[in-house]
Motif scaffolding. Sequence first.
Motif, PDB file in Angstrom:
ATOM      1  N   VAL A 145     -10.653  -1.404 -21.465  1.00  0.00           N
ATOM      2  CA  VAL A 145     -11.678  -2.246 -20.846  1.00  0.00           C
ATOM      3  C   VAL A 145     -13.009  -1.564 -21.137  1.00  0.00           C
ATOM      4  O   VAL A 145     -13.275  -0.468 -20.641  1.00  0.00           O
ATOM      5  N   ILE A 146     -13.825  -2.208 -21.973  1.00  0.00           N
ATOM      6  CA  ILE A 146     -15.099  -1.629 -22.392  1.00  0.00           C
ATOM      7  C   ILE A 146     -16.196  -1.885 -21.370  1.00  0.00           C
ATOM      8  O   ILE A 146     -17.028  -1.035 -21.108  1.00  0.00           O
ATOM      9  N   ASP A 147     -16.188  -3.083 -20.780  1.00  0.00           N
ATOM     10  CA  ASP A 147     -17.231  -3.415 -19.823  1.00  0.00           C
ATOM     11  C   ASP A 147     -16.803  -4.619 -19.011  1.00  0.00           C
ATOM     12  O   ASP A 147     -15.867  -5.344 -19.376  1.00  0.00           O
ATOM     13  N   HIS A 148     -17.463  -4.816 -17.913  1.00  0.00           N
ATOM     14  CA  HIS A 148     -17.367  -6.032 -17.095  1.00  0.00           C
ATOM     15  C   HIS A 148     -18.810  -6.390 -16.776  1.00  0.00           C
ATOM     16  O   HIS A 148     -19.523  -5.611 -16.153  1.00  0.00           O
ATOM     17  N   ILE A 149     -19.230  -7.540 -17.231  1.00  0.00           N
ATOM     18  CA  ILE A 149     -20.612  -7.973 -17.088  1.00  0.00           C
ATOM     19  C   ILE A 149     -20.671  -9.092 -16.048  1.00  0.00           C
ATOM     20  O   ILE A 149     -19.879 -10.037 -16.100  1.00  0.00           O
ATOM     21  N   ARG A 156     -28.502  -9.564 -14.979  1.00  0.00           N
ATOM     22  CA  ARG A 156     -27.108  -9.245 -15.262  1.00  0.00           C
ATOM     23  C   ARG A 156     -26.857  -7.786 -14.932  1.00  0.00           C
ATOM     24  O   ARG A 156     -27.781  -6.973 -14.915  1.00  0.00           O
ATOM     25  N   SER A 157     -25.578  -7.485 -14.667  1.00  0.00           N
ATOM     26  CA  SER A 157     -25.164  -6.112 -14.386  1.00  0.00           C
ATOM     27  C   SER A 157     -24.015  -5.761 -15.302  1.00  0.00           C
ATOM     28  O   SER A 157     -23.149  -6.593 -15.571  1.00  0.00           O
ATOM     29  N   SER A 158     -24.002  -4.521 -15.749  1.00  0.00           N
ATOM     30  CA  SER A 158     -22.952  -3.997 -16.594  1.00  0.00           C
ATOM     31  C   SER A 158     -22.209  -2.896 -15.848  1.00  0.00           C
ATOM     32  O   SER A 158     -22.828  -1.928 -15.425  1.00  0.00           O
ATOM     33  N   PHE A 159     -20.892  -3.053 -15.679  1.00  0.00           N
ATOM     34  CA  PHE A 159     -20.113  -2.030 -15.014  1.00  0.00           C
ATOM     35  C   PHE A 159     -20.215  -0.704 -15.777  1.00  0.00           C
ATOM     36  O   PHE A 159     -20.320   0.347 -15.172  1.00  0.00           O
ATOM     37  N   LEU A 162     -23.519   0.851 -15.085  1.00  0.00           N
ATOM     38  CA  LEU A 162     -23.634   1.333 -13.713  1.00  0.00           C
ATOM     39  C   LEU A 162     -22.718   2.535 -13.446  1.00  0.00           C
ATOM     40  O   LEU A 162     -22.728   3.096 -12.357  1.00  0.00           O
ATOM     41  N   GLY A 163     -21.895   2.888 -14.443  1.00  0.00           N
ATOM     42  CA  GLY A 163     -20.972   4.016 -14.277  1.00  0.00           C
ATOM     43  C   GLY A 163     -19.694   3.682 -13.539  1.00  0.00           C
ATOM     44  O   GLY A 163     -18.984   4.568 -13.071  1.00  0.00           O
TER      45      GLY A 163
END
Length: 165
Positions: A145-149, A156-159, A162-163
């Motif tokens: 899992v590279i990211d959850h946007i 927008r937020s990027s998991f 955000l760490g």
Amino acid sequence: MNHRKLRAGEVAGTYDITAPVTEAELVSIAQAFARRRLARGRKLTRPDLVFDYLQVLFQGYEHEVFSALFLDTQHRLIHFETLFRGTIDSASVYPREVVKRALAHNAGAVIFVHNHPSGDPEPSDADRRITQRLKEALGLVEIRVIDHIVVGSEGRSSFAGLGYL
């Protein structure tokens, strides 16, 4: 682009509008470009552009939509798919179904994306919990899992950013 009111400009990557367009037509044109940029085989190397394309695609939904970008091991897009649709403030996400779809596409990695119809892109506790469950489930079959946007009208937020991943 096959839109009647657009013509390729003299400079590569530019277009001339040949007739008046409505706001709805502009949104439609932007979404068509975003879909084209998220086409099969494209290598997703610029997170900022991916975020922009996803924000354009997810704007206007009045209910939550949870989607995945299934990628190969080189982070080229295999398939972009809406997996679950929900209500105005939630969507049920089932890890078993996500794993099945990822395996069906022979994905090596995945980026999740969902919208917040409220406009606020801040990830909720439920968002963080389901992302962790998905990461664990997909990890068992060696899919990263590279990211959850999370996209909203306010941004927008990027998991990953955000760490959280």
